[in-house]
Design a protein around this motif. Sequence first.
Motif: not given
Length: 679
Positions: A621-623, A625
């Motif tokens: 994911e972009p974060d 994770t």
Amino acid sequence: MTLVKVNIDDLRSVATSLSSIADTVEGLYETTTAAGQKLYLSTASLASVPDYVQSLKDESTFLSAKVDWIVLINSDSEGNLPESGEVSYEVDGEDPDTLEEMETALGEAIAALGADIATSDYEEGDPRLETLNKYLDTWGGNANATAAMFSSLGPDGTLALTEAVGNHVGLAYRAGESESELAQTTLAQLKDALETATKEWKPDYAQQFGSDLVEAAQGLDYDSPYYRIGDRNESLAYLLYNANGTSNPFILGAAEKMDQLQLKANEYHLPSPWTWYGPSRFLPNMINEADEGWAFDIPSIIMHDLGDHPSASNQFFSGNDSRVNYWVGKHPYKMGDLSGIAAALDSASTYGFAMMYDREKTATIAARGLEAIANRDDFGVKRGKRGVEGAQSLEHILETYMDSLVDSYANSQTDPCGDSPTYSFSTVTGQKLANRPYFSVSTLDSILAVVGQDGQALIDLRAAVNEAEANSLPPGSDESDIIQVADAWGSTEGAIANAIGTGGINKARSNDEYAQAWIDLAGKPASELAGLVKTYAPAGTAKGVGWASDALVNHLQEQASQTWANTEEKEKEKQELMADEAYSSFMRRLLWAADAAELNGYQNPDSGLTLDGYEYATVQEPDGTYRLITPEEYERLSDADKIAANKEMRNIATSDYGMDAAATNADTSFNQMFQERYP
């Protein structure tokens, strides 16, 4: 009587001018409105323009209809039309002065031409045929004109005109090639015009017309101006064949009259009301080659119409319980096949509106219908049996009521539905479902054996089961539900594999080959299933047209044998190997279901577990994770990456990152239940 004189050329010129002005104004309005919107300027001052344009179009249509009406009523006995100059006509009362009145008058004039043709002896090269063709080409799509035309002709006149035009096709009378082509075009125009009329009529009138049309085809109205010795069933067959553009009330009326006449014939041991005597006049030239198995049988034709009209079909079967028993379970369809009744049963039992507001009725039709067709003496996959032609319709019923299918196999429901065609039950995850159709195991086995013989039906069922398995853990599920779901689907997968395997009709082929094909399909994503349809369906085959699954099964069986033979467990008994392979693909869908229900270990924020150690089965994911790959993302992987992702997903599923011990228990449970159902 008032004598009126008009100039044809002047009327046509004015009609053309009005149409041209309307088109010009409409174009300027659209351009100006679009420009104003771009500049954020108000276009409120133009609000009346569309109504003005419509009034111009209506006036143009009125004048066009008037000139065509005048020309038609001034035609001579040879069908010659005055195309220019001054003509006169007499008016009894007031001249039609509204668009609706003018279109109605024109429709009645076309009907008068049709009646003249229908009551005349056959004449090769009859010029009136071309006149009728011309007028139907212009006005056959006009609701007011066609409604007036067929109302004026009446059911008997409609049948007689169809027959008279059909005589020019040249099968029973001499006709040249161009005349035959003109006749076939005109027949198609008549059919389309009738469809338009049925949607314009009020429902009660349309239903009565459909009923009267069926009755009039029997040819028993000796006072009719269209009477001749014999029936007009061929005309009826053509007008109802593939009549998917007609209204629901029209088809319901036709079906109910069919039911009434058939039951009367049965009661008094009368000949079939649906045969026609003598050679066909035109129908063989007007049907699709793929429909030849049923297009000469009126009950089969009407059942196909019900299949295309779910509302009519639902009313027909829910209005009288005995109709399911007779038409699904007993009527012989000697001149047709079972594709029509399967289609009608499908539409009646899966009609969305009825399922929403009266689910008990649709479920009752499904339960009684599948049981009735499965118990027919002529239904099945053995030599001399039939039903495969309706496999796609039957599959859709199973697909719609998948919950009942799973519950039946999971609980070994052996009794017939009897007086309780519907029931309520709780799914293995505790969902309470009411008014579901009751299916016995024997009914399902018979239906699935037939479904497995049609390539499209087999693939559609596999896709539906895959989707149901991927959604088998609803929100609120817990780890204990995982084992229950594996139990239920293990039973279902094994039972379906067994039923489809039993359906293998080639004695040289073992049942295992069909079962292997079913299991191998389970591991294929939706895009690959669609690709198989393109590869193995015969060229030009539309969905709804059956095609044998033999070649597809051969391919899948060979593919499965090669793939499964490369496993480390290749020495296992075939039954156990099938169970393992079935679970392997089921496990992926179960893992996705657990992911949707947030039951996987990595989804617990207190676990400290992440999926960053996996390359193919995860997405970052972009974060930063990682999460589990979705089914849609899985589909986009290359074949090599899918194999790698499969291994990673199995590792995730059986570890504390996924379902942990629940997955191991589910594996054992699924395999055990599968092998019980696939002995």
